[in-house]
Design an enzyme around this catalytic site. Sequence first.
Site, PDB file in Angstrom:
ATOM      1  N   HIS A   1     -17.190  -8.019  17.332  1.00 38.13           N
ATOM      2  CA  HIS A   1     -17.936  -7.173  17.711  1.00 38.13           C
ATOM      3  C   HIS A   1     -18.785  -7.407  18.281  1.00 38.13           C
ATOM      4  CE1 HIS A   1     -15.358  -3.658  15.451  1.00 38.13           C
ATOM      5  NE2 HIS A   1     -14.728  -4.893  16.134  1.00 38.13           N
TER       6      HIS A   1
ATOM      7  N   SER B   1     -12.282  -2.403   3.646  1.00 37.23           N
ATOM      8  CA  SER B   1     -10.897  -2.423   3.086  1.00 37.23           C
ATOM      9  C   SER B   1      -9.860  -2.245   3.701  1.00 37.23           C
ATOM     10  CB  SER B   1     -11.058  -0.831   2.075  1.00 37.23           C
ATOM     11  OG  SER B   1     -10.546   0.094   4.160  1.00 37.23           O
TER      12      SER B   1
END
EC number: 2.3.1.-
Length: 310
Positions: free
Chosen positions: A158, A251
Amino acid sequence: MCLFQSAARRLLPQLRCGLKASSSKKQKFGLEMARPSSNMADFREVFAKAKHITIITGAGVSAESGVPTFRGAGGFWRKWQAQELATPGAFARNPSRVWEFYHYRREVMLSKHPNPAHIAIAECEKRLSKQGRSVVVITQNIDELHRKAGTKQLLEIHGSLFKTRCTSCGNVAANYKSPICPALAGKGAPDPDTEDAAIPVEDLPQCEEDGCNGLLRPHVVWFGEALDPGVLTAVEKELDICDLCLVVGTSSVVYPAAMFAPQVSARGVPVAEFNMEPTPATNRFRFHFPGPCGTTLPPALARHETEIIS
Ligand SMILES: [Zn+2]
């Protein structure tokens, strides 16, 4: 999420291929790995043999260093959340406001430090490199805490709060100035009643390439934007060659682990999750270690008794 549609389009066909090709293997493993193990001694045996370790990290690692994400309940800067400011449209409409937001985030990072999870990863890379083994970190975090901890092989999917990109010539440059430009000094206060600084475009950060003077923007991937194809190619290469994959502080139903880790697992490569809670995807993986990664990761990556250090 719209942010990642382009990356998903690129990777998903491969994911499908990978899963299809190894379905028989998967069924076999399914019997053996119906539930992930939390046995650290077993993980340590796999770790001791791994030559090429990929570590995928997410917001949970940064959260343990107190880095705000401006998302979720209470995650506001003034009256906005990140998804309202971290967009090309928001920057086009009000570059001053978006720069105030990023200036604030850069300044906040001056007081934040790597936590035991960042440090354990960096130390592991340094130690294993002397044994001809590699550790590569793929992170969605833009705060550079992995770099600060000493991680060298780092893929920031990112981008980074501490890189800029010229909106005119496209030049990407590291930038650690504080403040990033004189007009932003003392600006960027997060309180909801703060007025916009309304800085003229010519006083916002400008490109220093020869005669360019274009408006700079943060070199981060905004909502609605594609991931850098060069970075994605490097990520795919790592996922193809790793022989152990760790998913830390994110997760496996949340991007990027949701796309990357199943691809690795489908090849029969062990995947170990280190996050707060199990998720429906956890059962696909070999190991799961619940809890804060600053607590669970250091013993997992510590020197193994079989390691010979010169
Ligand atoms: Zn430029």
